[in-house]
Scaffold this motif. Sequence first.
Motif, PDB file in Angstrom:
ATOM      1  N   LYS A 196     -79.261 -62.632  54.271  1.00  0.00           N
ATOM      2  CA  LYS A 196     -78.415 -62.010  53.244  1.00  0.00           C
ATOM      3  C   LYS A 196     -76.963 -62.463  53.397  1.00  0.00           C
ATOM      4  O   LYS A 196     -76.295 -62.784  52.414  1.00  0.00           O
ATOM      5  N   GLN A 197     -76.493 -62.515  54.628  1.00  0.00           N
ATOM      6  CA  GLN A 197     -75.122 -62.963  54.859  1.00  0.00           C
ATOM      7  C   GLN A 197     -74.940 -64.436  54.503  1.00  0.00           C
ATOM      8  O   GLN A 197     -73.864 -64.852  54.070  1.00  0.00           O
ATOM      9  N   GLY A 235     -71.393 -67.593  48.317  1.00  0.00           N
ATOM     10  CA  GLY A 235     -70.856 -67.017  47.096  1.00  0.00           C
ATOM     11  C   GLY A 235     -71.899 -66.395  46.189  1.00  0.00           C
ATOM     12  O   GLY A 235     -71.605 -66.056  45.040  1.00  0.00           O
ATOM     13  N   VAL A 236     -73.122 -66.231  46.693  1.00  0.00           N
ATOM     14  CA  VAL A 236     -74.196 -65.604  45.907  1.00  0.00           C
ATOM     15  C   VAL A 236     -74.279 -64.138  46.317  1.00  0.00           C
ATOM     16  O   VAL A 236     -74.638 -63.823  47.452  1.00  0.00           O
ATOM     17  N   ILE A 246     -84.078 -72.816  51.909  1.00  0.00           N
ATOM     18  CA  ILE A 246     -82.907 -73.006  52.777  1.00  0.00           C
ATOM     19  C   ILE A 246     -83.090 -72.211  54.056  1.00  0.00           C
ATOM     20  O   ILE A 246     -83.529 -71.059  54.021  1.00  0.00           O
ATOM     21  N   ARG A 247     -82.741 -72.819  55.178  1.00  0.00           N
ATOM     22  CA  ARG A 247     -82.681 -72.041  56.417  1.00  0.00           C
ATOM     23  C   ARG A 247     -81.271 -71.448  56.536  1.00  0.00           C
ATOM     24  O   ARG A 247     -80.279 -72.119  56.249  1.00  0.00           O
ATOM     25  N   HIS A 248     -81.202 -70.212  56.960  1.00  0.00           N
ATOM     26  CA  HIS A 248     -79.940 -69.477  57.061  1.00  0.00           C
ATOM     27  C   HIS A 248     -78.935 -70.176  57.984  1.00  0.00           C
ATOM     28  O   HIS A 248     -79.277 -71.090  58.734  1.00  0.00           O
ATOM     29  N   ASN A 274     -81.503 -60.244  65.328  1.00  0.00           N
ATOM     30  CA  ASN A 274     -81.730 -59.660  64.000  1.00  0.00           C
ATOM     31  C   ASN A 274     -80.553 -58.813  63.508  1.00  0.00           C
ATOM     32  O   ASN A 274     -80.440 -58.571  62.310  1.00  0.00           O
ATOM     33  N   ARG A 275     -79.691 -58.371  64.405  1.00  0.00           N
ATOM     34  CA  ARG A 275     -78.601 -57.473  64.011  1.00  0.00           C
ATOM     35  C   ARG A 275     -77.239 -58.158  63.931  1.00  0.00           C
ATOM     36  O   ARG A 275     -76.312 -57.613  63.337  1.00  0.00           O
ATOM     37  N   CYS A 276     -77.110 -59.334  64.525  1.00  0.00           N
ATOM     38  CA  CYS A 276     -75.778 -59.918  64.666  1.00  0.00           C
ATOM     39  C   CYS A 276     -75.263 -60.519  63.358  1.00  0.00           C
ATOM     40  O   CYS A 276     -76.016 -60.788  62.422  1.00  0.00           O
ATOM     41  N   GLU A 277     -73.954 -60.721  63.320  1.00  0.00           N
ATOM     42  CA  GLU A 277     -73.286 -61.369  62.193  1.00  0.00           C
ATOM     43  C   GLU A 277     -73.500 -62.878  62.293  1.00  0.00           C
ATOM     44  O   GLU A 277     -73.871 -63.404  63.342  1.00  0.00           O
TER      45      GLU A 277
END
Length: 197
Positions: A77-78, A84-85, A14-16, A44-47
């Motif tokens: 990770k986000q 929901g993982v 999956i692509r983020h 790399n740091r943003c939400e």
Amino acid sequence: MMTLENIHKRITLIRHGEPEANEEYSAFALVAGEDIKNFLKKWNRCELSSRNEIPASLKEIIKSGDFYISSDLKRTKQSFQMLGVNEFETNELFNEARLPHGIGKSIKLPFVFWLIALRILWRFGLSSNSESYKDFTDRIKEGTDMIEENRDVNHTILMAHGFVNRFLKKELLRRGWKLLSKKGGHGFWSYSTFGQA
């Protein structure tokens, strides 16, 4: 012939989701070469953006996983958390191919031109402030080894990045995995599932 009945292992790449920084940089805004470094830091740091829309089909695929792994960058990770993982491993083997930068510092070009030009130069040997193309492809092979060696897992779901997933797809096909389904091309939340008897 591979059928659903004789597939024993699956891998879904999956692509983020879309990061906020993607909204802030217009594709054709003029950007100096020295500003590429700042973009990479922000990327790399943003939400993740609040406007992310997750495909319903992806939510169904997520439910069938029994091992979840992502790169160790914030946006992957986000993305899992958005789905929901909350229990997953991270591994820098699956971090995005770093974009070279630090050249043409005073040259201004449309932002998208910089991204294309730097990626092409990287492919042909430029590794200024980044890993080389060879090191990246070696890393992808090592990451594929790690996934394949996880023999007690039926369905691995990997949350990674555009270039990482493209190269992982090629490596999986080279090793005899079969493409079962795909959706979304190379965009955010795009995914591909591979199977092996």
